[in-house]
Design an enzyme around this catalytic site. Structure first.
Site, short mmCIF file in Angstrom:
data_model
loop_
_atom_site.label_atom_id
_atom_site.label_comp_id
_atom_site.label_asym_id
_atom_site.label_seq_id
_atom_site.Cartn_x
_atom_site.Cartn_y
_atom_site.Cartn_z
N TYR A 202 -6.18 -1.90 -8.14
CA TYR A 202 -4.82 -1.80 -8.04
C TYR A 202 -4.47 -1.95 -8.85
CZ TYR A 202 -0.81 -0.99 -4.87
OH TYR A 202 0.06 -0.94 -4.50
N THR B 76 5.30 -3.67 3.19
CA THR B 76 6.28 -2.70 3.95
C THR B 76 5.70 -2.16 5.37
OG1 THR B 76 7.80 -3.26 2.10
CG2 THR B 76 8.12 -1.69 3.76
#
Ligand code: UDP
Length: 332
Positions: A150, A180
């Protein structure tokens, strides 16, 4: 002011961030094309837009050539697995969507003369040695560790995006998104907020990894969307942190969830995953200055909204949620 003459393509539209962005751009009067291959996204997140005259949807894997007819003013590239469990399950797809997928989006932006905004991440800083993280910090990433697929995909994504900007003059925006949360996260995606809330709802103990002294800084979805919206409409082409600087240790955060949910369950400790960043907090000086943006939602309110969302899901979904932790998955 209506913006219906503007066309936006949102990749990863069926995901958590992508679907909220679709809502925002639709609300602002844009014509939105959502694109997703449902590898981690769900059409449930877009169902309410299905018959909206300004919304269309294309099921497509952006690692393959993207064909869009007509004009395009903006591309928001939000397609990517985003949870550590996902990177381990689908490491190659994670690398491909950040590299090949981004390349295809940039080619499309060039052809359509569109502005391209990419969802980068605080993971480009890796396990940071600078705290809080400023945009000029180059990071501390282990390319071959479990998170490398990632982190390096996102670092490559930034690099190729900047190359298209400098070489081809494509207008670009680079949002470095910090943790988030909010409604539409997947209860079983393994990230700490759905993990803890899911455990509380199912009457399981909350699994804190390591001793829980590692920190994170959680940004509510509405604040994140506002930051991204402002960034797109700025003319700033360097990376910019979008996140909430309110930092909390995972141990204290588990207590917040216990209080929020009123569960009788306790905290149990598990092994800390390899390369789990020990501290994370955005320095948002730049965002405040350039975007005139800062988060407005406090965690108590944001978590309450998130809890209500998870509670509103059919109960079978709480139980079906196979809570495989990061560590369990490595061991499989
Ligand atoms: N974490 C935890 N228990 C869980 C899931 C996560 O203690 O059941 C920890 C994880 O080790 C990390 C933090 O919570 O330190 C945030 O993890 P998450 O997967 O949400 O995102 P990250 O910021 O690590 O990408």
């Amino acid at each position: 002011m209506s913006q219906t003459n503007k066309h936006v393509l949102i990749t990863g539209a069926a995901g958590f961030l992508g679907s909220h962005l679709c809502d925002r751009f639709i609300a602002e009067g844009y014509a939105v094309i959502g694109m997703d291959n449902f590898i981690t996204g769900s059409f449930d997140n877009l169902k309410h837009l299905e018959n909206h005259p300004n919304f269309s949807f294309i099921e497509h894997d952006i690692c393959e050539h993207i064909n869009i007819e007509g004009e395009l003013d903006y591309i928001l590239h939000f397609a990517s697995p985003a949870s550590p469990i996902d990177y381990l399950k689908i490491p190659i797809q994670t690398l491909k969507v950040g590299s090949l997928g981004t390349h295809n989006c940039l080619g499309l932006a060039l052809a359509k003369k569109a502005t391209m905004l990419i969802a980068s991440t605080s993971e480009v800083y890796g396990d940071p040695l600078v705290h809080p993280q400023t945009e000029d910090y180059y990071g501390n990433v282990n390319a071959v560790g479990p998170r490398g697929v990632y982190d390096e995909a996102k670092r490559f994504q930034e690099a190729i995006t900047m190359a298209y900007h400098t070489f081809h003059k494509v207008p670009v925006r680079i949002a470095r998104i910090f943790n988030t949360y909010g409604p539409r996260m997947r209860l079983n995606d393994g990230r700490v907020i759905p993990a803890f809330i899911g455990q509380a709802l199912r009457g399981e103990d909350l699994t804190v990894f390591g001793d829980g002294s590692q920190t994170r800084s959680f940004c509510y979805i509405n604040d994140q969307v506002e930051g991204i919206y402002r960034l797109l409409h700025s003319n700033y082409s360097q990376p910019i942190n979008i996140g909430n600087p309110s930092e909390v240790s995972i141990r204290d955060f588990a207590d917040e969830i216990i209080e929020l949910t009123g569960t009788d369950q306790k905290v149990v400790y598990k092994e800390l995953p390899v390369n789990d960043p020990l501290q994370r907090r955005p320095d948002i000086t730049l965002a405040k200055k350039i975007l005139k943006w800062e988060p407005k939602t406090d965690r108590a309110y944001g978590l309450e909204q998130t809890l209500q969302y998870f509670k509103s899901l059919p109960k079978e979904k709480w139980y079906k949620a196979e809570h495989k932790t990061f560590i369990n998955y490595i061991k499989k």
